[in-house]
Design a protein around this motif. Structure first.
Motif, short mmCIF file in Angstrom:
data_model
loop_
_atom_site.label_atom_id
_atom_site.label_comp_id
_atom_site.label_asym_id
_atom_site.label_seq_id
_atom_site.Cartn_x
_atom_site.Cartn_y
_atom_site.Cartn_z
N SER A 148 0.82 -1.21 0.00
CA SER A 148 0.00 0.00 0.00
C SER A 148 0.85 1.26 0.00
O SER A 148 2.03 1.25 0.40
N LEU A 149 0.24 2.35 -0.43
CA LEU A 149 0.91 3.64 -0.41
C LEU A 149 1.34 3.99 1.00
O LEU A 149 2.42 4.54 1.22
N TYR A 150 0.50 3.66 1.99
CA TYR A 150 0.85 3.91 3.39
C TYR A 150 2.15 3.21 3.76
O TYR A 150 3.06 3.81 4.36
N GLU A 151 2.28 1.93 3.42
CA GLU A 151 3.49 1.17 3.75
C GLU A 151 4.71 1.75 3.05
O GLU A 151 5.79 1.83 3.63
N ARG A 152 4.54 2.16 1.79
CA ARG A 152 5.65 2.73 1.02
C ARG A 152 6.14 4.02 1.65
O ARG A 152 7.35 4.24 1.82
N ILE A 153 5.19 4.91 2.00
CA ILE A 153 5.55 6.21 2.56
C ILE A 153 6.18 6.06 3.94
O ILE A 153 7.23 6.65 4.24
N MET A 154 5.55 5.24 4.81
CA MET A 154 6.05 5.09 6.17
C MET A 154 7.44 4.45 6.19
O MET A 154 8.28 4.81 7.02
N GLN A 155 7.70 3.52 5.28
CA GLN A 155 9.02 2.91 5.21
C GLN A 155 10.07 3.95 4.85
O GLN A 155 11.16 4.00 5.44
N ARG A 156 9.74 4.83 3.89
CA ARG A 156 10.67 5.88 3.49
C ARG A 156 10.93 6.85 4.64
O ARG A 156 12.06 7.29 4.87
N ILE A 157 9.86 7.19 5.37
CA ILE A 157 10.01 8.13 6.48
C ILE A 157 10.84 7.49 7.60
O ILE A 157 11.72 8.13 8.18
N ARG A 158 10.56 6.22 7.91
CA ARG A 158 11.34 5.53 8.95
C ARG A 158 12.82 5.46 8.58
O ARG A 158 13.69 5.54 9.45
N ASP A 159 13.09 5.29 7.29
CA ASP A 159 14.48 5.22 6.83
C ASP A 159 15.23 6.52 7.05
O ASP A 159 16.46 6.55 7.06
N LYS A 160 14.48 7.61 7.22
CA LYS A 160 15.11 8.92 7.44
C LYS A 160 15.52 9.13 8.89
O LYS A 160 16.20 10.12 9.21
N VAL A 161 15.08 8.25 9.79
CA VAL A 161 15.48 8.35 11.19
C VAL A 161 16.94 7.89 11.32
O VAL A 161 17.28 6.77 10.95
N GLU A 162 17.78 8.76 11.85
CA GLU A 162 19.21 8.48 11.96
C GLU A 162 19.58 8.31 13.43
O GLU A 162 19.17 9.11 14.27
N ILE A 163 20.35 7.27 13.75
CA ILE A 163 20.82 7.07 15.11
C ILE A 163 22.25 7.61 15.20
O ILE A 163 23.13 7.18 14.45
N ILE A 164 22.46 8.57 16.11
CA ILE A 164 23.77 9.22 16.22
C ILE A 164 24.32 9.07 17.64
O ILE A 164 23.58 8.80 18.59
N ASP A 165 25.63 9.28 17.78
CA ASP A 165 26.29 9.18 19.08
C ASP A 165 26.04 10.43 19.93
O ASP A 165 25.53 11.44 19.45
N PHE A 166 26.45 10.33 21.17
CA PHE A 166 26.27 11.44 22.12
C PHE A 166 26.98 12.70 21.66
O PHE A 166 28.10 12.66 21.16
#
Length: 310
Positions: A148-166
């Motif tokens: 679904s379009l929802y799954e496509r969009i949310m996956q792209r948005i989640r991929d933009k979350v970056e985990i960084i160090d302190f």
């Protein structure tokens, strides 16, 4: 069996509405998952006002090629929501001009990166090889059913979350996110306050580690690995309520496990409370197992201890 395949062109209008409804429903789910209070039916008017900066109802009608009563209806909804303001034209007092309010401008800044992803995913969903229009619709429907379009969009948005160090510049965010979480579920204990206000002293300088989740240049989540000599304790995990649809907790957890494994640690532990069912389920999912809870736990709220063997 899809009856519309049999109806062919006779069902064209209804079939287009069916496809439109599924796409609109997915866009609504995206906004809801991101805690954005916005109705996608308002998009054409809202985006046009944003693009034009200041515009009249008559000009909106001409640009969008929809009836003036319909435009007026949408404008009134946006006014009630506080997203646009109306002012009189200096040269013609009878003419009303529309522009975004400060709240509207803030919302646009939040929506623009989401709209960009929507545009790209809709293009990927719809852009097909040359074919008949009816066949083109069928192919689009098939792709929408597959993912679904929802799954496509949310996956792209989640991929933009970056985990960084302190980074010490994010110390306030570390404190604020955790206090927000504690006040929502429990209360801030003296030990919490001392550690949260001095993360470098109590965690980093004690051979501990802190990670942040960053999304669109905003710190939206955090977690710490605190050195307790026996082993490291996974603690101080908090995610902004506005972004809990992005599975940030899972990303922070994965980062901690990956980092701990790379360090060659044998295990990590955590303390929690059984009322936090989603969190406990996440811990179990990644392999944490419940062990006996000691009596002198430094958190009054803790009623469960868990260990992950690496």
């Amino acid at each position: 069996m899809d009856k519309f395949l049999e109806l062919q062109e006779l069902g064209f209008g209804s079939r287009m509405k069916r496809l439109s409804d599924t796409l609109m429903r997915d866009v609504k789910k995206v906004y809801k998952s991101l805690y954005i209070d916005f109705d996608p039916s308002l998009f054409p008017i809202f985006k046009t006002v944003s693009d034009e900066k200041i515009i009249s109802i008559g000009e909106l009608t001409q640009l969008l090629q929809i009836s003036q009563p319909a435009v007026t209806q949408f404008v009134n909804i946006l006014i009630k929501k506080g997203l646009i303001v109306v002012s009189a034209d200096k040269n013609d007092k009878r003419k009303k001009l529309i522009s975004l309010s400060e709240s509207g401008k803030t919302l646009v800044q939040k929506l623009e990166p989401v709209w960009k992803i929507m545009q790209e995913e809709l293009t990927a969903l719809i852009d097909r090889e040359p074919t008949s229009f009816m066949n083109h619709i069928r192919l689009t429907e098939n792709r929408q059913q597959e993912k679904s379009l929802y799954e496509r969009i949310m996956q792209r948005i989640r991929d933009k979350v970056e985990i960084i160090d302190f980074d010490s510049s994010y110390s306030n965010e570390f404190c604020d996110l955790n206090i927000e979480w504690l006040e929502a579920y429990f209360y801030v204990e003296p030990y919490d306050k001392e550690v949260l206000e001095n993360p470098k002293t109590y965690i980093i300088d004690n051979d501990g580690h802190i990670f942040f989740a960053k999304f669109n240049d905003e710190i939206v989540g955090t977690v710490a690995l605190i050195n307790n000599k026996e082993c490291y304790e996974l603690s101080k995990m908090a995610v902004s309520p506005k972004y809990r649809g992005l599975k940030i907790g899972q990303k922070l957890m994965d980062k901690c496990i990956q980092f701990s494994t790379e360090q060659g640690w044998e295990k990590i532990k955590l303390y929690s409370n059984r009322i936090l069912t989603p969190a406990i389920n996440l811990y179990r999912k990644v392999g944490f197992e419940e062990v006996e809870l000691e009596k002198d736990v430094h958190y009054e709220r803790s009623n469960i201890k868990m260990i992950l063997k690496l």
